[in-house]
Design a protein around this motif. Structure first.
Motif, PDB file in Angstrom:
ATOM      1  N   THR A  40       0.832  -1.197   0.000  1.00  0.00           N
ATOM      2  CA  THR A  40       0.000   0.000   0.000  1.00  0.00           C
ATOM      3  C   THR A  40       0.869   1.251   0.000  1.00  0.00           C
ATOM      4  OG1 THR A  40      -1.744  -1.153   1.193  1.00  0.00           O
ATOM      5  CG2 THR A  40      -1.812   1.243   1.217  1.00  0.00           C
ATOM      6  N   LEU A  41       1.895   1.226   0.821  1.00  0.00           N
ATOM      7  CA  LEU A  41       2.773   2.402   0.884  1.00  0.00           C
ATOM      8  C   LEU A  41       3.540   2.569  -0.416  1.00  0.00           C
ATOM      9  CD1 LEU A  41       4.064   2.038   4.544  1.00  0.00           C
ATOM     10  CD2 LEU A  41       2.448   3.725   3.650  1.00  0.00           C
ATOM     11  N   ASP A  52      -5.211   6.780   9.391  1.00  0.00           N
ATOM     12  CA  ASP A  52      -6.629   6.409   9.321  1.00  0.00           C
ATOM     13  C   ASP A  52      -6.913   5.498   8.138  1.00  0.00           C
ATOM     14  OD1 ASP A  52      -6.993   8.009  11.423  1.00  0.00           O
ATOM     15  OD2 ASP A  52      -8.366   9.418  10.446  1.00  0.00           O
ATOM     16  N   ILE A  53      -6.374   5.917   7.012  1.00  0.00           N
ATOM     17  CA  ILE A  53      -6.621   5.170   5.779  1.00  0.00           C
ATOM     18  C   ILE A  53      -6.019   3.782   5.871  1.00  0.00           C
ATOM     19  CG2 ILE A  53      -6.244   5.138   3.287  1.00  0.00           C
ATOM     20  CD1 ILE A  53      -8.084   7.338   4.129  1.00  0.00           C
ATOM     21  N   LEU A  54      -4.785   3.698   6.352  1.00  0.00           N
ATOM     22  CA  LEU A  54      -4.138   2.397   6.479  1.00  0.00           C
ATOM     23  C   LEU A  54      -4.919   1.501   7.434  1.00  0.00           C
ATOM     24  CD1 LEU A  54      -0.438   3.609   6.686  1.00  0.00           C
ATOM     25  CD2 LEU A  54      -1.487   2.331   4.809  1.00  0.00           C
ATOM     26  N   ASN A  57      -8.093   0.459   5.630  1.00  0.00           N
ATOM     27  CA  ASN A  57      -7.951  -0.415   4.466  1.00  0.00           C
ATOM     28  C   ASN A  57      -7.323  -1.751   4.790  1.00  0.00           C
ATOM     29  OD1 ASN A  57      -8.927   1.850   3.291  1.00  0.00           O
ATOM     30  ND2 ASN A  57      -7.401   1.953   1.668  1.00  0.00           N
ATOM     31  N   ILE A  58      -6.385  -1.769   5.703  1.00  0.00           N
ATOM     32  CA  ILE A  58      -5.670  -3.016   5.952  1.00  0.00           C
ATOM     33  C   ILE A  58      -6.240  -3.764   7.144  1.00  0.00           C
ATOM     34  CG2 ILE A  58      -3.408  -4.003   6.514  1.00  0.00           C
ATOM     35  CD1 ILE A  58      -2.171  -1.775   4.905  1.00  0.00           C
ATOM     36  N   TRP A  59      -6.701  -3.010   8.130  1.00  0.00           N
ATOM     37  CA  TRP A  59      -7.208  -3.683   9.333  1.00  0.00           C
ATOM     38  C   TRP A  59      -8.723  -3.596   9.478  1.00  0.00           C
ATOM     39  CZ3 TRP A  59      -2.226  -1.795   9.240  1.00  0.00           C
ATOM     40  CH2 TRP A  59      -1.219  -2.670   9.678  1.00  0.00           C
ATOM     41  N   GLY A  60      -9.329  -2.747   8.661  1.00  0.00           N
ATOM     42  CA  GLY A  60     -10.776  -2.582   8.801  1.00  0.00           C
ATOM     43  C   GLY A  60     -11.170  -1.859  10.078  1.00  0.00           C
ATOM     44  N   TYR A  61     -10.194  -1.157  10.652  1.00  0.00           N
ATOM     45  CA  TYR A  61     -10.486  -0.437  11.883  1.00  0.00           C
ATOM     46  C   TYR A  61     -11.004   0.955  11.560  1.00  0.00           C
ATOM     47  CZ  TYR A  61      -7.659  -3.880  14.484  1.00  0.00           C
ATOM     48  OH  TYR A  61      -7.148  -5.016  15.048  1.00  0.00           O
ATOM     49  N   SER A  62     -11.937   1.413  12.343  1.00  0.00           N
ATOM     50  CA  SER A  62     -12.383   2.791  12.213  1.00  0.00           C
ATOM     51  C   SER A  62     -11.417   3.686  12.980  1.00  0.00           C
ATOM     52  CB  SER A  62     -13.811   2.936  12.740  1.00  0.00           C
ATOM     53  OG  SER A  62     -13.872   2.488  14.078  1.00  0.00           O
ATOM     54  N   VAL A  95       0.229  12.415  11.025  1.00  0.00           N
ATOM     55  CA  VAL A  95      -0.553  12.177   9.810  1.00  0.00           C
ATOM     56  C   VAL A  95      -0.482  10.718   9.374  1.00  0.00           C
ATOM     57  CG1 VAL A  95      -0.984  12.891   7.441  1.00  0.00           C
ATOM     58  CG2 VAL A  95      -0.043  14.532   9.082  1.00  0.00           C
ATOM     59  N   GLY A  96       0.708  10.257   9.041  1.00  0.00           N
ATOM     60  CA  GLY A  96       0.811   8.879   8.556  1.00  0.00           C
ATOM     61  C   GLY A  96       2.223   8.549   8.106  1.00  0.00           C
ATOM     62  N   TYR A  97       2.308   7.780   7.049  1.00  0.00           N
ATOM     63  CA  TYR A  97       3.618   7.384   6.546  1.00  0.00           C
ATOM     64  C   TYR A  97       3.719   7.696   5.055  1.00  0.00           C
ATOM     65  CZ  TYR A  97       4.060   4.888  10.944  1.00  0.00           C
ATOM     66  OH  TYR A  97       4.128   4.575  12.280  1.00  0.00           O
ATOM     67  N   ARG A  98       4.973   7.804   4.588  1.00  0.00           N
ATOM     68  CA  ARG A  98       5.189   8.020   3.160  1.00  0.00           C
ATOM     69  C   ARG A  98       6.345   7.161   2.694  1.00  0.00           C
ATOM     70  NH1 ARG A  98       5.816  13.982   1.186  1.00  0.00           N
ATOM     71  NH2 ARG A  98       7.284  13.991   2.930  1.00  0.00           N
TER      72      ARG A  98
END
Lengths: 119, 119
Positions: A40-41, A52-54, A57-62, A95-98
DNA sequence: CGGGTTTTTACAAGATTTTTACAACTTGCG
DNA sequence: CGCAAGTTGTAAAAATCTTGTAAAAACCCG
């Protein structure tokens, strides 16, 4: 989210279709979750992918679920990307990862230029 | 799924047509299910064959059926492939099994080749 | 029937994923 | 600056999930 085809740079390849990744031409041994995350990354190389997106999308967690599982996976990936690990997966605080494509160390033409950046 | 002709490497031969397999030139004694399973794996040597597919193709089971029968067959095959057993039939955790040709160049020799078909 | 074959059962063993508990780091603000 | 709040990193343990295995039961098919 995970594109067709492949990601590829000088040291690292992801074959999305066959679910495999190669580092310096050696097949990486990745678990399913590890592959999903890495794919994904890398599939969005150069773009920030928000936590959030990861998680969604990957864990189905809200977004409100509190877990460190993604961080643990990121850590394992960085380990397996040995050597390049730090430069490939960048943390965007809050934020997240890149995933950053490998950038060949640039040959510096002028020593003066090199000195300038140090000074 | 099971191809025509034969699979062959330095120690092991599968004659798909006559439904026979040979280990170091000695005919193996295999039951029908054992042969089907071994032939399917050898016929796709080098590729992962997912459990789902095996269960569907050999047993006609849909993916949600819970059974250990395939694992039992795999075990018997490994036993009969004595000595080479462990290296021939590889477990891909969470996915399926892969038959690895004897002394095959470790993993995929050239990821670039694999990618060519994707590109 | 009877003997070989196949499947189920019931755990053991192994691998992966998640949680926990805390350390380290970032950022904004007084 | 210096500190507090929030975020991410990490090691280790726990939980979960998957595969391996022995033994027994069920199934075929002559």
């Amino acid at each position: 989210m995970i594109p067709q085809g492949a990601y590829r740079d000088e040291h690292f390849i992801v074959d999305f279709e066959h679910q495999r990744a190669y580092l310096d031409n050696k097949a990486m041994v990745l678990t399913r979750k590890e592959f999903e995350l890495l794919a994904t990354l890398a599939g969005n190389a150069g773009d920030i992918v928000p936590r959030d997106i990861l998680l969604q999308n990957i864990w189905g967690y809200s977004p409100e679920i509190r877990t460190r599982t993604m961080d643990v996976h990121i850590r394992r990936l960085r380990k397996k990307l040995a050597g390049y690990g730090e430069s490939y997966i960048e943390t965007i605080f809050g934020v997240g990862y890149r995933f950053q494509p490998y950038r060949a160390p640039r040959q510096i033409s002028s020593p003066l230029y090199a000195l300038a950046s140090v000074a």
